[in-house]
Write a protein that holds these residues in place. Structure first.
Motif, PDB file in Angstrom:
ATOM      1  N   PRO A   9       0.563  -0.884   0.198  1.00 24.11           N
ATOM      2  CA  PRO A   9      -0.442   0.265   0.040  1.00 24.11           C
ATOM      3  C   PRO A   9       0.629   1.349   0.173  1.00 24.11           C
ATOM      4  N   GLY A  10       0.733   2.110  -1.116  1.00 19.08           N
ATOM      5  CA  GLY A  10       1.064   3.328  -1.410  1.00 19.08           C
ATOM      6  C   GLY A  10       1.983   3.929  -1.819  1.00 19.08           C
ATOM      7  N   ALA A  14       3.997   6.343  -4.258  1.00 17.92           N
ATOM      8  CA  ALA A  14       6.111   6.812  -4.076  1.00 17.92           C
ATOM      9  C   ALA A  14       6.142   7.288  -5.288  1.00 17.92           C
ATOM     10  N   VAL A  15       5.637   5.972  -6.249  1.00 19.93           N
ATOM     11  CA  VAL A  15       6.546   6.493  -7.787  1.00 19.93           C
ATOM     12  C   VAL A  15       5.544   7.043  -8.279  1.00 19.93           C
ATOM     13  N   GLU A 100       9.769   7.133   0.242  1.00 19.72           N
ATOM     14  CA  GLU A 100       8.606   5.514   0.355  1.00 19.72           C
ATOM     15  C   GLU A 100       9.347   3.732  -0.383  1.00 19.72           C
ATOM     16  N   VAL A 101      10.072   3.897  -1.638  1.00 21.37           N
ATOM     17  CA  VAL A 101      10.206   2.773  -1.872  1.00 21.37           C
ATOM     18  C   VAL A 101      11.359   2.115  -1.144  1.00 21.37           C
ATOM     19  N   LEU A 148       3.016  -3.462 -10.155  1.00 21.70           N
ATOM     20  CA  LEU A 148       2.761  -2.342  -9.839  1.00 21.70           C
ATOM     21  C   LEU A 148       2.839  -1.536 -11.299  1.00 21.70           C
ATOM     22  N   VAL A 149       3.249  -2.018 -12.223  1.00 25.27           N
ATOM     23  CA  VAL A 149       3.028  -0.802 -13.593  1.00 25.27           C
ATOM     24  C   VAL A 149       1.501  -1.460 -13.990  1.00 25.27           C
TER      25      VAL A 149
END
Length: 717
Positions: A9-10, A14-15, A100-101, A148-149
């Protein structure tokens, strides 16, 4: 994507700033050519005939990640071109890893310090190697990037970046842009993740970034819909590339005594009572078949306008109807997965349906012709089969079966493509074999000969009531005059040759003389009453059953009716005989009244060949044998007893003739050109002997060919 990959989550939010920063830079560096293949991954399967979608199957090997299988499916050319285009950009690309990453993605400490890695499947693209290494060292990372993509592709801040504008109104451009924007997104996502992971051997390596990104895009776009504008631009592309005339052939599925050419599945019954063959139905055209269930051969021809003539001779039934296409793209059977058979646009069409074999006496076949035309009434061009009368509710007429009908089975047999069938009356199998040039004492397996593919001739013989049946599968020696002359000394002989190029020859011989021999449809006048009787009433100008009519003529001339059981017995026995072929016939050089060559300009001496026509006959004869001697010298066999005797006496002895004949076989071709030169030198016509012996000798002479030709030119002054 990995089935179980979950995005913390999040992480997506972030990205997003990194994507926003890198996206325009990357998009500007991505070439559009290879990205069209990416952009079409979600295109409908039914439209793949419009463009060459060069992607492999998305199959996953044992332990292979989804990203790696997606990357491999794209093929090396696509991945390598895109890697090459982005490599320098990625090496100098500034991009910070968001906090965040760093907090959500395990860093370098998660990578084993000691590891081993090997690949056993040969060379791979750099991107494939990099992704495999990543999967080995940091399992799950490529799946995380793919997930994620996919999540970011639906993010409200990213969706506008991925939506091509209205300026992309061409299929190629739209597909390329669709692929490029998603690749730019995937690369922008992969950069911070892989910089955080930083595995050994991969730190900062563009191959890993591009490879994982391509794998993620392949997985995503294969399961995503195309842009909303794509269907329209694809349709325009298909219409622009649909060029008339267009033909195709294949099969149609028959259900309930019918097949359809339709835009969608056709439900319900069709009433064929009007013309007995074809009727329009909602969405297309239905055709009444003799077959209840199964497959029938159908050819289609889409024309720019009505055909010049109506073909009636070949077909039993020919009917023309009107059909209004609602959208186009009608296919045989109405199945959307089939290749389109009609234009991809709506309109009014005439459909001419041709049918043969519906009564079951021969192979059932159909041809459909279509062209755009205003609606009109049904037109019946021909009604002649029994089924049509039954369907129309008419009395079934007495239809006389033609004599050639008994030979229609040949087209479905092992003889269908190419063969020569020869019948010799009053002869023994041994006599026939010797007439062909085969040795009765040396049988071989017919199956082995058929699988040798060396083109050497062979024959199978079978004793029948009339004498002997000889069959050459894919052979033609029985059509040669010398063979027919030899065979017919034993008894009356007829042969029929045909091949896949529709070349034929029907021949008749008796008492050592060829009485007639011709291509079907080009029969010459003959005064032989037996040949005239054999050909009586057989129309070879009509292509339908033409081959079968030739067998009728052979039967009439020899008294033997070829039946399927004859061929079955031959194949079951599996006994054949190799043929040592007769030497080719020698023909005189055609001349005009003034002695010059009738067909000037060609030959071993080029234009100078024409001058040979004005040399004395003795000079020409000497030139022919001098050429043969030069060929023997070059081949190193001039001292061979048989060759020396032949050259000294200028004639072929029985031993020399056998060697010359054998030189036409695969195993004896070492001196084939030499023996051809010697054989040509024996031509009774001196001019023909000189030209053809010289022509063969220059190939046999090898390096000394130029000297041989120069000597010949000196004779011309």
């Amino acid at each position: 994507m990995e089935e179980h990959a979950e995005v913390p989550p999040g992480l997506a939010d972030a990205v997003v700033p990194v994507v926003a920063e890198l996206f325009p830079v990357l998009l500007g560096r991505i070439p559009r050519g290879p990205t069209a293949a990416l952009g079409r991954l979600g295109a409908p399967e039914t439209d793949r005939d419009v463009f060459a979608l060069q992607t492999g199957p998305r199959t996953r090997g044992p332990g292979e990640s989804a990203a790696l299988s997606g990357l491999r499916s794209l093929g090396d050319p696509v991945s390598e071109r895109l890697f090459g285009a982005l490599e320098l950009t990625l090496e100098g690309l500034p991009a910070d890893v968001p906090a965040e990453v760093e907090a959500m993605v395990p860093g370098p400490d998660a990578t084993p310090r000691s590891f081993g890695f090997g690949m056993m499947d040969g060379p791979n693209a750099a991107t494939v190697t990099a992704v495999r290494l990543l999967d080995q060292l940091r399992p799950g990372v490529s799946g995380l990037i793919a997930a994620l993509v996919a999540e970011l592709a639906a993010h409200e801040a990213v969706v506008p970046l991925l939506t091509p504008g209205p300026e992309f109104d061409d299929e190629e451009e739209l597909a390329a842009e669709h692929g490029a924007v998603h690749l730019a997104l995937a690369v922008a996502v992969a950069v911070p993740i892989l910089r955080r992971v930083d595995p050994p051997l991969l730190a900062g390596k563009p191959a890993g970034v591009v490879g994982v990104a391509l794998g993620a895009v392949s997985a995503l776009l294969s399961e995503s819909p195309m842009p909303s504008a794509y269907a329209g631009v694809l349709l325009e592309k298909r219409r622009a590339e649909y060029v008339l005339p267009r033909s195709s052939s294949g099969s149609a599925e028959v259900r309930g005594h019918r097949f359809t050419l339709a835009e969608r599945p056709v439900e319900g019954e069709a009433d064929f009572g009007g013309n007995g063959l074809a009727v329009t139905v909602p969405g297309g055209v239905a055709v009444r078949t003799g077959l209840a269930e199964g497959q029938v051969n159908v050819s289609t021809l889409i024309l720019e306008g009505p055909p010049d003539a109506v073909a009636l001779d070949w077909w039993d039934e020919v009917v023309e109807v009107s059909w209004s296409a609602e959208k186009g793209d009608a296919t045989l059977g109405g199945g959307g997965a089939q290749r389109s058979k009609t234009p991809p646009w709506p309109g009014d069409f005439r459909v001419r349906v041709h049918a043969i074999g519906r009564d079951g006496e021969e192979r059932e076949r159909y041809e459909l012709m279509l062209w755009e035309a205003p609606p009109g009434p049904d037109v019946v061009h021909k009604h002649s089969d029994r089924l049509g009368h039954v369907v129309r509710g008419e009395p079934v007429p007495e239809i006389e079966t033609p004599p050639e009908a008994v030979y229609r089975w040949v087209g479905e047999s092992a003889l269908s493509e190419a063969a020569t069938v020869t019948v010799v009356t009053g002869a023994s199998p041994a006599e026939v074999l010797r007439g062909f040039g085969a040795d009765p004492a040396e049988p071989v397996s017919a199956l082995e000969l058929s699988q040798a593919f060396d083109l050497d001739p062979w024959v199978i013989v079978l004793r029948v009531d009339a004498g002997v049946l000889a069959v050459e599968f894919n052979g033609f020696q029985g059509s040669y005059g010398r063979v027919l002359e030899s065979l017919s000394r034993a008894g009356r002989t007829a042969s029929f040759f045909w091949n896949v190029n529709a070349v034929t020859r029907l021949s008749f011989a008796e008492k050592g003389i060829v009485r007639a021999g011709f291509e079907l449809g080009y029969a010459e006048e003959t005064e032989d009453p037996r040949v005239t009787e054999a050909l009586a009433g057989l129309d070879f100008d009509t292509y339908r059953d033409r081959r079968a009519r030739a067998f009728v003529a052979v039967e009439r001339y020899t008294g033997h009716r070829l039946v399927a059981e004859d061929i079955e017995r031959m194949m079951a026995a599996d006994v054949a005989y190799r043929i040592v072929p007769h030497l080719p016939e020698l023909y005189p050089e055609p001349r005009d009244a003034d002695g010059s060559r009738r067909f000037p300009g060609g030959g071993p001496l080029g234009a100078d060949t024409d001058k040979l026509a004005f040399l004395p006959e003795e000079t020409l004869r000497n030139l022919a044998w001098h050429a043969a001697e030069a060929a023997a010298e070059a081949a190193g066999v001039a001292e061979d007893l048989v060759v020396a005797d032949t050259l000294a006496h200028r004639r072929l002895s029985p031993e020399a003739e056998l060697l010359a004949r054998r030189s036409q076989l695969h195993a004896y071709r070492e001196h084939a050109w030499l023996w051809q030169a010697i054989h040509q030198a024996t031509n009774p016509d001196p001019l023909s002997a000189a030209i053809r012996a010289l022509d063969a000798s220059r190939y046999a002479a090898g390096a000394s060919a130029a000297d041989l030709l120069d000597q010949a030119r000196r004779l011309l002054g």
